[in-house]
Write a protein that holds these residues in place. Structure first.
Motif, PDB file in Angstrom:
ATOM      1  N   THR A 151       0.828  -1.198   0.000  1.00  0.00           N
ATOM      2  CA  THR A 151       0.000   0.000   0.000  1.00  0.00           C
ATOM      3  C   THR A 151       0.868   1.256   0.000  1.00  0.00           C
ATOM      4  O   THR A 151       1.777   1.400   0.812  1.00  0.00           O
ATOM      5  N   GLY A 152       0.588   2.132  -0.930  1.00  0.00           N
ATOM      6  CA  GLY A 152       1.331   3.375  -1.058  1.00  0.00           C
ATOM      7  C   GLY A 152       2.553   3.276  -1.938  1.00  0.00           C
ATOM      8  O   GLY A 152       3.082   4.296  -2.382  1.00  0.00           O
ATOM      9  N   ALA A 153       3.013   2.053  -2.213  1.00  0.00           N
ATOM     10  CA  ALA A 153       4.231   1.888  -3.002  1.00  0.00           C
ATOM     11  C   ALA A 153       3.956   1.790  -4.489  1.00  0.00           C
ATOM     12  O   ALA A 153       4.864   1.956  -5.302  1.00  0.00           O
ATOM     13  N   VAL A 154       2.703   1.488  -4.850  1.00  0.00           N
ATOM     14  CA  VAL A 154       2.368   1.220  -6.247  1.00  0.00           C
ATOM     15  C   VAL A 154       1.179   2.077  -6.665  1.00  0.00           C
ATOM     16  O   VAL A 154       0.237   2.268  -5.896  1.00  0.00           O
ATOM     17  N   GLY A 155       1.223   2.576  -7.870  1.00  0.00           N
ATOM     18  CA  GLY A 155       0.120   3.380  -8.394  1.00  0.00           C
ATOM     19  C   GLY A 155       0.610   4.332  -9.464  1.00  0.00           C
ATOM     20  O   GLY A 155       1.762   4.253  -9.908  1.00  0.00           O
ATOM     21  N   ILE A 156      -0.257   5.231  -9.893  1.00  0.00           N
ATOM     22  CA  ILE A 156       0.110   6.237 -10.893  1.00  0.00           C
ATOM     23  C   ILE A 156      -0.454   7.580 -10.457  1.00  0.00           C
ATOM     24  O   ILE A 156      -1.637   7.694 -10.148  1.00  0.00           O
ATOM     25  N   THR A 157       0.396   8.570 -10.441  1.00  0.00           N
ATOM     26  CA  THR A 157      -0.022   9.951 -10.250  1.00  0.00           C
ATOM     27  C   THR A 157       0.308  10.699 -11.530  1.00  0.00           C
ATOM     28  O   THR A 157       1.468  10.729 -11.939  1.00  0.00           O
ATOM     29  N   GLU A 158      -0.688  11.266 -12.168  1.00  0.00           N
ATOM     30  CA  GLU A 158      -0.463  11.923 -13.454  1.00  0.00           C
ATOM     31  C   GLU A 158       0.277  13.239 -13.264  1.00  0.00           C
ATOM     32  O   GLU A 158      -0.133  14.086 -12.470  1.00  0.00           O
ATOM     33  N   PHE A 159       1.346  13.398 -14.023  1.00  0.00           N
ATOM     34  CA  PHE A 159       2.141  14.618 -14.018  1.00  0.00           C
ATOM     35  C   PHE A 159       2.056  15.283 -15.388  1.00  0.00           C
ATOM     36  O   PHE A 159       3.072  15.520 -16.051  1.00  0.00           O
ATOM     37  N   LEU A 160       0.844  15.544 -15.833  1.00  0.00           N
ATOM     38  CA  LEU A 160       0.655  16.155 -17.143  1.00  0.00           C
ATOM     39  C   LEU A 160       1.351  17.518 -17.209  1.00  0.00           C
ATOM     40  O   LEU A 160       1.214  18.339 -16.304  1.00  0.00           O
ATOM     41  N   GLY A 161       2.089  17.725 -18.288  1.00  0.00           N
ATOM     42  CA  GLY A 161       2.789  18.987 -18.472  1.00  0.00           C
ATOM     43  C   GLY A 161       4.183  19.023 -17.894  1.00  0.00           C
ATOM     44  O   GLY A 161       4.932  19.976 -18.141  1.00  0.00           O
ATOM     45  N   ASP A 162       4.564  17.997 -17.124  1.00  0.00           N
ATOM     46  CA  ASP A 162       5.913  17.951 -16.556  1.00  0.00           C
ATOM     47  C   ASP A 162       6.919  17.462 -17.595  1.00  0.00           C
ATOM     48  O   ASP A 162       6.584  16.729 -18.524  1.00  0.00           O
ATOM     49  N   GLN A 163       8.150  17.837 -17.400  1.00  0.00           N
ATOM     50  CA  GLN A 163       9.244  17.459 -18.299  1.00  0.00           C
ATOM     51  C   GLN A 163      10.018  16.285 -17.708  1.00  0.00           C
ATOM     52  O   GLN A 163      10.372  16.295 -16.522  1.00  0.00           O
ATOM     53  N   VAL A 164      10.272  15.273 -18.518  1.00  0.00           N
ATOM     54  CA  VAL A 164      11.089  14.157 -18.046  1.00  0.00           C
ATOM     55  C   VAL A 164      12.556  14.457 -18.332  1.00  0.00           C
ATOM     56  O   VAL A 164      12.876  15.187 -19.273  1.00  0.00           O
ATOM     57  N   PRO A 165      13.470  13.931 -17.523  1.00  0.00           N
ATOM     58  CA  PRO A 165      14.903  14.129 -17.794  1.00  0.00           C
ATOM     59  C   PRO A 165      15.318  13.357 -19.044  1.00  0.00           C
ATOM     60  O   PRO A 165      15.044  12.164 -19.158  1.00  0.00           O
ATOM     61  N   THR A 166      15.962  14.015 -19.967  1.00  0.00           N
ATOM     62  CA  THR A 166      16.321  13.368 -21.238  1.00  0.00           C
ATOM     63  C   THR A 166      17.744  12.842 -21.256  1.00  0.00           C
ATOM     64  O   THR A 166      18.152  12.221 -22.237  1.00  0.00           O
ATOM     65  N   ASP A 167      18.499  13.071 -20.187  1.00  0.00           N
ATOM     66  CA  ASP A 167      19.892  12.627 -20.162  1.00  0.00           C
ATOM     67  C   ASP A 167      20.047  11.233 -19.553  1.00  0.00           C
ATOM     68  O   ASP A 167      21.163  10.778 -19.314  1.00  0.00           O
ATOM     69  N   LEU A 168      18.928  10.544 -19.306  1.00  0.00           N
ATOM     70  CA  LEU A 168      18.983   9.201 -18.715  1.00  0.00           C
ATOM     71  C   LEU A 168      19.552   8.208 -19.728  1.00  0.00           C
ATOM     72  O   LEU A 168      19.253   8.286 -20.925  1.00  0.00           O
ATOM     73  N   THR A 169      20.336   7.254 -19.242  1.00  0.00           N
ATOM     74  CA  THR A 169      20.966   6.280 -20.133  1.00  0.00           C
ATOM     75  C   THR A 169      20.451   4.873 -19.850  1.00  0.00           C
ATOM     76  O   THR A 169      20.172   4.510 -18.708  1.00  0.00           O
ATOM     77  N   PHE A 170      20.355   4.081 -20.919  1.00  0.00           N
ATOM     78  CA  PHE A 170      19.846   2.717 -20.859  1.00  0.00           C
ATOM     79  C   PHE A 170      20.715   1.843 -21.754  1.00  0.00           C
ATOM     80  O   PHE A 170      21.709   2.302 -22.317  1.00  0.00           O
ATOM     81  N   LEU A 171      20.323   0.570 -21.885  1.00  0.00           N
ATOM     82  CA  LEU A 171      20.983  -0.353 -22.808  1.00  0.00           C
ATOM     83  C   LEU A 171      19.969  -0.762 -23.870  1.00  0.00           C
ATOM     84  O   LEU A 171      18.851  -1.168 -23.551  1.00  0.00           O
ATOM     85  N   ASP A 172      20.359  -0.678 -25.141  1.00  0.00           N
ATOM     86  CA  ASP A 172      19.448  -1.097 -26.196  1.00  0.00           C
ATOM     87  C   ASP A 172      19.516  -2.609 -26.382  1.00  0.00           C
ATOM     88  O   ASP A 172      20.190  -3.318 -25.623  1.00  0.00           O
ATOM     89  N   GLU A 173      18.835  -3.113 -27.408  1.00  0.00           N
ATOM     90  CA  GLU A 173      18.737  -4.552 -27.621  1.00  0.00           C
ATOM     91  C   GLU A 173      20.082  -5.200 -27.937  1.00  0.00           C
ATOM     92  O   GLU A 173      20.246  -6.409 -27.797  1.00  0.00           O
TER      93      GLU A 173
END
Length: 296
Positions: free
Chosen positions: A46-68
């Motif tokens: 309880t409290g750890a899972v869910g969705i809160t809408e952040f419409l209009g907010d900017q996501v950080p674009t400098d995040l790095t991942f691994l592709d396929e």
């Protein structure tokens, strides 16, 4: 392609066997897991899972991942100002729900008349650091077969590994997607939802569930694109619709359509008035020319 009826049936089966997430309404809420037959979230989550809408907010674009292929990639490569992005948070050891979300995403790609790669891109990012690029590539091979249209290289399956785990958490936090590891079941608890981002990374819309209506997906992408996607008719069309939070879909904006219709009527009547005014202004000369000349 999995039909919508089959998707619904499979989703019901997922609840019956204890899947950790469920279709939910937007806002600050808790998901359902179905383990107790009532669809209640266990107290331990309880409290750890869910969705809160952040419409209009900017996501950080400098995040790095691994592709396929295991190459390090940055979110900025997808949010380059050209195309909107649809993001699905999944993990590839999920017993049922993530496959249904990806099926729905692939079906939406196939059914909407926007072109993947040209008009928008899709990112399925794993929330599980144990997922490897090889496993993501295997999952992609299955799901891109459902999406039979567009540039399938624009359907991205990224993972994080331990070295990039903070990236997916930061992205999830930025869009209000809360998930949690449940040690008791050995699964992640999370919701069924995709997030639409503008070409520069602004959160514009949330798509909930395991069956995405093609019209809702198209209008959501047109809205997210900020005018960079679709033809002139598409861009006009989006001005005639508004998002209905209760119905979770777009509906005709009656007030907007009325204003547009009223404006068109004014233009028509104005044009007629100008036409008749000009005709009236010319009529005295016309009558003068038509009168016979006086007899000498």
């Amino acid at each position: 392609m999995i039909t919508r009826a089959l998707l619904t049936l499979l989703f019901g089966a997922a609840l019956a066997v204890g899947a950790q997430a469920q279709v939910t309404l937007p806002g600050d809420f808790q998901p359902l897991d179905g383990q107790d037959g009532q669809g209640a979230l266990p107290n331990r989550l309880t409290g750890a899972v869910g969705i809160t809408e952040f419409l209009g907010d900017q996501v950080p674009t400098d995040l790095t991942f691994l592709d396929e292929e295991g190459q390090e990639v940055s979110l900025a490569t997808l949010l380059d100002g050209e195309r909107p992005l649809m993001v699905a948070f999944v993990y590839h050891n999920c017993p049922m729900l993530c496959s249904l979300v990806l099926d729905a995403t692939a079906n939406a790609v196939a059914e909407t008349d926007l072109t993947l790669g040209e008009d928008y891109e899709v990112l399925a990012v794993s929330i599980d650091p144990r997922d490897t690029p090889a496993r993501a590539d295997s999952a992609k091979a299955r799901f891109v077969n459902l999406a039979a249209f567009g540039d399938l290289d624009a359907f991205h399956f990224w993972t994080v590994g331990e070295e990039h785990e903070a990236s997916v958490q930061a992205l999830a936090d930025a869009v209000g997607f809360r998930y949690a590891w449940d040690a008791r079941t050995g699964e992640y608890a999370h919701n069924a939802a995709n997030v639409l981002l503008s070409p520069t990374g602004t959160v514009t819309r949330y798509l909930y569930g395991i069956d995405f209506d093609p019209k809702t997906v198209k209008l959501g992408l047109l809205e997210a694109s900020e005018g960079t996607v679709g033809n002139a008719l598409d861009r006009f069309l989006i001005t005639c619709y508004e998002y209905d939070e209760d119905a979770q879909s777009y509906s005709l904006a009656v007030l907007t359509v009325t204003k547009i219709g009223g404006g068109l009527l004014l233009l028509v009547f104005g044009g007629l008035l100008v036409y008749f005014w000009r005709r009236e202004a010319k009529s005295p000369d016309a009558w003068a020319d038509a009168r016979p000349a006086p007899t000498p």
